[in-house]
Structures are given as structure tokens and as C-alpha cells.
Design a protein around this motif. Structure first.
Motif, PDB file in Angstrom:
ATOM      1  N   GLY A  27       1.014  -0.830  -0.133  1.00 55.10           N
ATOM      2  CA  GLY A  27      -0.366   0.066   0.095  1.00 55.10           C
ATOM      3  C   GLY A  27       0.765   1.440  -0.066  1.00 55.10           C
ATOM      4  N   TRP A  28       1.883   1.358   0.201  1.00 55.08           N
ATOM      5  CA  TRP A  28       2.864   2.048   0.712  1.00 55.08           C
ATOM      6  C   TRP A  28       3.433   2.146  -0.266  1.00 55.08           C
ATOM      7  N   LEU A  29       4.596   1.479  -0.412  1.00 54.83           N
ATOM      8  CA  LEU A  29       5.496   0.893  -1.550  1.00 54.83           C
ATOM      9  C   LEU A  29       5.284   0.776  -2.835  1.00 54.83           C
ATOM     10  N   GLY A  30       4.322   0.198  -3.504  1.00 57.94           N
ATOM     11  CA  GLY A  30       3.663  -0.353  -4.629  1.00 57.94           C
ATOM     12  C   GLY A  30       4.600  -1.245  -4.454  1.00 57.94           C
ATOM     13  N   ASP A  31       4.820  -1.785  -6.021  1.00 60.19           N
ATOM     14  CA  ASP A  31       5.080  -2.722  -6.600  1.00 60.19           C
ATOM     15  C   ASP A  31       6.247  -3.333  -6.073  1.00 60.19           C
ATOM     16  N   ALA A  32       7.070  -2.627  -5.596  1.00 54.84           N
ATOM     17  CA  ALA A  32       8.520  -2.503  -5.088  1.00 54.84           C
ATOM     18  C   ALA A  32       8.285  -3.626  -4.107  1.00 54.84           C
ATOM     19  N   VAL A  33       7.723  -3.741  -3.750  1.00 51.29           N
ATOM     20  CA  VAL A  33       7.356  -4.786  -2.288  1.00 51.29           C
ATOM     21  C   VAL A  33       7.863  -6.447  -2.877  1.00 51.29           C
ATOM     22  N   ASP A  34       6.641  -6.290  -4.212  1.00 52.86           N
ATOM     23  CA  ASP A  34       7.280  -7.665  -4.996  1.00 52.86           C
ATOM     24  C   ASP A  34       8.621  -8.312  -5.187  1.00 52.86           C
ATOM     25  N   ALA A  35       9.812  -7.585  -5.387  1.00 57.42           N
ATOM     26  CA  ALA A  35      10.971  -7.987  -5.298  1.00 57.42           C
ATOM     27  C   ALA A  35      11.641  -8.068  -4.292  1.00 57.42           C
ATOM     28  N   LEU A  36      10.460  -8.008  -2.842  1.00 55.97           N
ATOM     29  CA  LEU A  36      11.438  -8.628  -1.305  1.00 55.97           C
ATOM     30  C   LEU A  36      11.242 -10.023  -1.584  1.00 55.97           C
ATOM     31  N   PRO A  37      12.210 -11.147  -0.357  1.00 55.56           N
ATOM     32  CA  PRO A  37      12.017 -12.392  -0.764  1.00 55.56           C
ATOM     33  C   PRO A  37      11.363 -12.491   0.542  1.00 55.56           C
ATOM     34  N   GLU A  38      10.003 -12.985   0.069  1.00 57.25           N
ATOM     35  CA  GLU A  38       8.647 -13.715   1.094  1.00 57.25           C
ATOM     36  C   GLU A  38       9.144 -14.545   1.840  1.00 57.25           C
ATOM     37  N   ASP A  39       9.988 -15.308   1.281  1.00 61.37           N
ATOM     38  CA  ASP A  39      10.985 -16.448   2.515  1.00 61.37           C
ATOM     39  C   ASP A  39      11.106 -15.652   3.356  1.00 61.37           C
ATOM     40  N   GLU A  40      12.219 -15.007   2.714  1.00 56.81           N
ATOM     41  CA  GLU A  40      12.861 -14.533   4.262  1.00 56.81           C
ATOM     42  C   GLU A  40      11.871 -13.526   5.218  1.00 56.81           C
ATOM     43  N   VAL A  41      11.447 -13.201   4.529  1.00 58.40           N
ATOM     44  CA  VAL A  41       9.934 -12.196   5.888  1.00 58.40           C
ATOM     45  C   VAL A  41       9.408 -12.887   6.234  1.00 58.40           C
ATOM     46  N   ARG A  42       8.842 -14.764   5.845  1.00 55.33           N
ATOM     47  CA  ARG A  42       8.341 -15.810   6.858  1.00 55.33           C
ATOM     48  C   ARG A  42       9.099 -15.691   7.745  1.00 55.33           C
ATOM     49  N   ALA A  43      10.343 -15.986   7.398  1.00 53.87           N
ATOM     50  CA  ALA A  43      11.425 -16.546   7.844  1.00 53.87           C
ATOM     51  C   ALA A  43      11.556 -15.681   9.232  1.00 53.87           C
ATOM     52  N   ARG A  44      11.871 -14.221   9.420  1.00 50.10           N
ATOM     53  CA  ARG A  44      11.545 -13.904  10.352  1.00 50.10           C
ATOM     54  C   ARG A  44      10.693 -13.349  11.349  1.00 50.10           C
ATOM     55  N   TRP A  45       9.503 -13.757  10.472  1.00 50.17           N
ATOM     56  CA  TRP A  45       8.526 -13.872  11.757  1.00 50.17           C
ATOM     57  C   TRP A  45       8.050 -14.625  12.754  1.00 50.17           C
ATOM     58  N   ALA A  46       9.117 -15.986  12.248  1.00 43.08           N
ATOM     59  CA  ALA A  46       8.758 -17.816  12.460  1.00 43.08           C
ATOM     60  C   ALA A  46       9.909 -17.006  13.641  1.00 43.08           C
ATOM     61  N   ALA A  47      11.126 -17.004  13.619  1.00 43.62           N
ATOM     62  CA  ALA A  47      12.482 -16.366  14.634  1.00 43.62           C
ATOM     63  C   ALA A  47      11.707 -15.788  15.741  1.00 43.62           C
ATOM     64  N   ALA A  48      10.480 -14.600  15.279  1.00 46.94           N
ATOM     65  CA  ALA A  48       9.775 -13.954  16.271  1.00 46.94           C
ATOM     66  C   ALA A  48       8.687 -14.468  16.627  1.00 46.94           C
ATOM     67  N   ILE A  49       8.430 -15.050  16.329  1.00 50.39           N
ATOM     68  CA  ILE A  49       7.692 -16.240  17.089  1.00 50.39           C
ATOM     69  C   ILE A  49       8.055 -17.124  18.479  1.00 50.39           C
ATOM     70  N   VAL A  50       9.291 -18.012  17.466  1.00 51.28           N
ATOM     71  CA  VAL A  50       9.704 -18.921  19.215  1.00 51.28           C
ATOM     72  C   VAL A  50      10.669 -18.619  19.132  1.00 51.28           C
ATOM     73  N   ALA A  51      11.740 -17.464  18.781  1.00 53.71           N
ATOM     74  CA  ALA A  51      13.209 -17.172  20.146  1.00 53.71           C
ATOM     75  C   ALA A  51      12.888 -15.419  19.716  1.00 53.71           C
ATOM     76  N   ALA A  52      12.173 -14.638  20.233  1.00 57.76           N
ATOM     77  CA  ALA A  52      12.718 -13.522  20.317  1.00 57.76           C
ATOM     78  C   ALA A  52      13.863 -13.048  21.050  1.00 57.76           C
ATOM     79  N   PRO A  53      14.198 -12.034  20.805  1.00 59.28           N
ATOM     80  CA  PRO A  53      15.535 -11.960  20.711  1.00 59.28           C
ATOM     81  C   PRO A  53      14.803 -11.579  23.196  1.00 59.28           C
ATOM     82  N   SER A  54      14.069 -10.957  23.420  1.00 63.84           N
ATOM     83  CA  SER A  54      14.076 -11.076  25.355  1.00 63.84           C
ATOM     84  C   SER A  54      12.633 -11.424  25.514  1.00 63.84           C
ATOM     85  N   ARG A  55      12.027 -11.664  26.600  1.00 61.72           N
ATOM     86  CA  ARG A  55      11.217 -12.095  27.559  1.00 61.72           C
ATOM     87  C   ARG A  55      10.000 -10.433  26.603  1.00 61.72           C
TER      88      ARG A  55
END
Length: 160
Positions: free
Chosen positions: A29-57
């Protein structure tokens, strides 16, 4: 009277697919088609890590659900809401308010005395949401590098 099955809860493994899709849709919505160049699998992996291995409590990820479907998310770091997004087709149904409440309740339990959140300059819907929830401009701006130029974010804050 029939009530919709809506809720906010801590994110669990498996929620990262929906979170990544919602985040990328919001960015589109803010960046337009530039988002299509982002690696969705990396975005997903970062969220998976945030859920199971957060940097702090104190780092938390919450999701908003409409029935069994994840329709929004919020990410919390100490004292600050890092992200709060709802899928476009599920906006204006109370999901963002439920996510904000989960963040505020968590910050209070953590002993925090205030909350901060950020809105892109010109994002009138987010600014209206934050101010209607009692947050006010905090006097801080930051500039992020976007694919087509700088993006300015404004900090909003409120005492708890």
C-alpha cells in the motif's frame, strides 16, 4: 444474539505465513510494486524466528483472529509497538483495537509507564487510529530509506 468469533492471542508457530502476507500487503500500500522484489520466504522466516526465539522476554507477537483465520498482527518490543497491521479486507472490525489492547496490557504487566508507536507521515488512517486510542505525537521523527526515496515516520506516545 450471535457474536462473531474474534480474538487476539499470542502468535504461535504456523502464524508466520499469515503475518508475512499481511505485512507485505500493508507495505504494498505504501511502496507499490517495489514490495514484489522482497523475498517473501525471508520475511516469513523472520516472523517465525520472532515467534519462537524472540530477542527477549519483553518481545511479543500477537495475532488477531476472525474465527480460525489470522487477520492481523502486532509486534511489541520493550516499550514500543514495532508493527500493527490488519489485512485490508478485515479493517474497521475492531481487530486493531484488540491488538493494541493486548500490547498495552502486556506493557502494563511488564511495568512500563508509557507506550510508543510509529506512523508514516501521511498515513491518516493510522494517525487517526492512534490518536483516537489516546496516543499523541511524541516529538520524534525518523527517516527510513524506501525503494523510491525516504519515508518519514512520526512517533506517537501515551502514558499507561
Amino acid at each position: 444474539m450471535i457474536h462473531a468469533d474474534v480474538s487476539a492471542r499470542p502468535a504461535v508457530p504456523g502464524d508466520e505465513d499469515a503475518i508475512a502476507a499481511i505485512q507485505l500487503a500493508a507495505w504494498r500500500g505504501w511502496l507499490g510494486d517495489a514490495v514484489d522484489a522482497l523475498p517473501e520466504d525471508e520475511v516469513r522466516a523472520r516472523w517465525a524466528a520472532a515467534i519462537v526465539a524472540a530477542p527477549s522476554r519483553e518481545h511479543k507477537v500477537f495475532v488477531a483472529c476472525d474465527g480460525p483465520r489470522v487477520v492481523g498482527f502486532a509486534a511489541l518490543q520493550p516499550g514500543e509497538i514495532m508493527a500493527l497491521e490488519v489485512a485490508p479486507e478485515h479493517r474497521r472490525a475492531g481487530h486493531a483495537s484488540r491488538l493494541l489492547s493486548a500490547c498495552i496490557d502486556t506493557l502494563r504487566v511488564q511495568g512500563r509507564e508509557d507506550v510508543r508507536a510509529w506512523a508514516l507521515e501521511g498515513d491518516e488512517a493510522r494517525i487517526a487510529f492512534l490518536t483516537s486510542a489516546g496516543l499523541a505525537e511524541g516529538g520524534v521523527r525518523r527517516t527510513l530509506e524506501g525503494p523510491e526515496g525516504d519515508l518519514v515516520e512520526i512517533m506517537y506516545r501515551a502514558g499507561l
